[in-house]
Every structure is written in structure tokens, then in C-alpha cells.
Design a protein around this motif. Structure first.
Motif, mmCIF file in Angstrom:
data_model
loop_
_atom_site.group_PDB
_atom_site.id
_atom_site.type_symbol
_atom_site.label_atom_id
_atom_site.label_comp_id
_atom_site.label_asym_id
_atom_site.label_seq_id
_atom_site.Cartn_x
_atom_site.Cartn_y
_atom_site.Cartn_z
ATOM 1 N N VAL A 128 0.856 -1.182 0.000
ATOM 2 C CA VAL A 128 0.000 0.000 0.000
ATOM 3 C C VAL A 128 0.891 1.231 0.000
ATOM 4 O O VAL A 128 1.876 1.292 0.738
ATOM 5 C CB VAL A 128 -0.912 0.009 1.257
ATOM 6 C CG1 VAL A 128 -1.783 1.237 1.295
ATOM 7 C CG2 VAL A 128 -1.765 -1.255 1.312
ATOM 8 N N SER A 129 0.553 2.214 -0.835
ATOM 9 C CA SER A 129 1.314 3.464 -0.843
ATOM 10 C C SER A 129 0.391 4.625 -0.482
ATOM 11 O O SER A 129 -0.832 4.527 -0.591
ATOM 12 C CB SER A 129 1.971 3.692 -2.207
ATOM 13 O OG SER A 129 0.999 3.848 -3.214
ATOM 14 N N LEU A 130 1.005 5.707 -0.068
ATOM 15 C CA LEU A 130 0.263 6.872 0.396
ATOM 16 C C LEU A 130 0.880 8.129 -0.193
ATOM 17 O O LEU A 130 2.101 8.318 -0.143
ATOM 18 C CB LEU A 130 0.331 6.924 1.926
ATOM 19 C CG LEU A 130 -0.272 8.118 2.623
ATOM 20 C CD1 LEU A 130 -1.784 8.146 2.417
ATOM 21 C CD2 LEU A 130 0.052 8.069 4.106
ATOM 22 N N ASN A 139 -3.627 12.650 0.491
ATOM 23 C CA ASN A 139 -4.771 11.967 1.096
ATOM 24 C C ASN A 139 -5.298 10.841 0.210
ATOM 25 O O ASN A 139 -6.469 10.503 0.259
ATOM 26 C CB ASN A 139 -5.884 12.970 1.432
ATOM 27 C CG ASN A 139 -5.783 13.443 2.873
ATOM 28 O OD1 ASN A 139 -4.693 13.555 3.412
ATOM 29 N ND2 ASN A 139 -6.905 13.699 3.498
ATOM 30 N N THR A 140 -4.405 10.276 -0.614
ATOM 31 C CA THR A 140 -4.785 9.160 -1.469
ATOM 32 C C THR A 140 -3.980 7.923 -1.089
ATOM 33 O O THR A 140 -2.752 7.959 -1.031
ATOM 34 C CB THR A 140 -4.547 9.496 -2.952
ATOM 35 O OG1 THR A 140 -5.343 10.628 -3.300
ATOM 36 C CG2 THR A 140 -4.910 8.326 -3.856
ATOM 37 N N ILE A 141 -4.700 6.844 -0.820
ATOM 38 C CA ILE A 141 -4.099 5.559 -0.502
ATOM 39 C C ILE A 141 -4.264 4.669 -1.730
ATOM 40 O O ILE A 141 -5.367 4.535 -2.254
ATOM 41 C CB ILE A 141 -4.811 4.914 0.702
ATOM 42 C CG1 ILE A 141 -4.670 5.806 1.939
ATOM 43 C CG2 ILE A 141 -4.288 3.510 0.958
ATOM 44 C CD1 ILE A 141 -5.617 5.448 3.062
ATOM 45 N N THR A 142 -3.170 4.081 -2.183
ATOM 46 C CA THR A 142 -3.219 3.179 -3.332
ATOM 47 C C THR A 142 -2.843 1.780 -2.874
ATOM 48 O O THR A 142 -1.760 1.575 -2.322
ATOM 49 C CB THR A 142 -2.264 3.644 -4.449
ATOM 50 O OG1 THR A 142 -2.609 4.977 -4.820
ATOM 51 C CG2 THR A 142 -2.364 2.734 -5.662
ATOM 52 N N ILE A 146 -6.287 -1.251 7.034
ATOM 53 C CA ILE A 146 -5.342 -0.146 6.877
ATOM 54 C C ILE A 146 -5.569 0.800 8.045
ATOM 55 O O ILE A 146 -6.655 1.368 8.196
ATOM 56 C CB ILE A 146 -5.542 0.592 5.543
ATOM 57 C CG1 ILE A 146 -5.372 -0.373 4.367
ATOM 58 C CG2 ILE A 146 -4.559 1.759 5.429
ATOM 59 C CD1 ILE A 146 -5.726 0.232 3.019
ATOM 60 N N LEU A 148 -4.751 4.236 10.161
ATOM 61 C CA LEU A 148 -4.401 5.609 9.786
ATOM 62 C C LEU A 148 -4.269 6.491 11.020
ATOM 63 O O LEU A 148 -4.924 6.258 12.032
ATOM 64 C CB LEU A 148 -5.494 6.189 8.885
ATOM 65 C CG LEU A 148 -5.867 5.362 7.657
ATOM 66 C CD1 LEU A 148 -7.138 5.906 7.031
ATOM 67 C CD2 LEU A 148 -4.723 5.354 6.668
ATOM 68 N N VAL A 198 -9.282 6.033 -1.725
ATOM 69 C CA VAL A 198 -8.592 4.750 -1.805
ATOM 70 C C VAL A 198 -8.734 4.217 -3.224
ATOM 71 O O VAL A 198 -9.846 4.111 -3.751
ATOM 72 C CB VAL A 198 -9.162 3.717 -0.800
ATOM 73 C CG1 VAL A 198 -8.434 2.385 -0.943
ATOM 74 C CG2 VAL A 198 -9.064 4.233 0.630
#
Length: 90
Positions: free
Chosen positions: A9-11, A14-17, A28, A30, A43
Motif C-alpha cells: 500500500v502506498s500513500l 490523502n490518497t491511498i493506493t 489499513i 491511519l 482509496v
């Protein structure tokens, strides 16, 4: 997860991929050091937006992470559950 399963998971802002996830359910965690929980979180999973909205901070998640991790730097106040490609805030 079982031995050999992988989650990546990458960040960014304010977007989590979710880059990769072998497990049926992914949690996940936070906190405000990672992103701005006062604003909407997005997300992305498999190139699609699977969640967009505010994530609630909860005392339950704070207690859970304090108890499990015993490290003040690893306390989280919000949690997302990713299950079968859909996301919900816990």
C-alpha cells in the motif's frame, strides 16, 4: 493473512493506493501523522476509486493499537477495512 501473502500500500497526500493484496480482508490503520483525517480520503484499488470520504477517528481503534503495539509512535486513530475490493471505515 497467511505466510507468503503480500499486501503493498502506498500513500500520497490523502490518497491511498493498494498496489497489491493477496488476502481477502486487509486492514489499513491511519493517523494524523500520515494524512489529514479532517479531509476526505481516497482509496484506489486496481486503478479504480473504491472509497472516497472522511474516515472517523475512534477511541476503539486508539485503544486497540495502544494495546497491541505498546509503542506511542504506532498509535492509530482510524481504520479502513478492505474486503473483496470494497472499503469501509471502521
Amino acid at each position: 493473512m497467511k505466510t507468503g501473502d503480500l499486501a503493498a500500500v502506498s500513500l500520497k497526500e490523502n490518497t491511498i493506493t493498494i498496489e497489491h493484496n493477496d488476502d481477502e480482508t486487509l486492514f489499513i490503520y491511519l493517523n494524523d501523522k500520515m494524512l489529514n483525517l479532517d479531509k476526505a480520503i481516497k482509496v484506489l484499488y486496481k486503478g479504480k476509486v473504491v472509497f472516497k470520504g472522511k474516515v472517523n477517528r475512534t477511541a476503539k481503534t486508539i485503544r486497540e493499537t495502544i494495546t497491541k503495539r505498546l509503542d506511542p509512535n504506532m498509535v492509530f486513530s482510524a481504520k479502513l477495512e478492505v474486503k473483496n475490493g470494497s472499503v469501509k471505515s471502521l
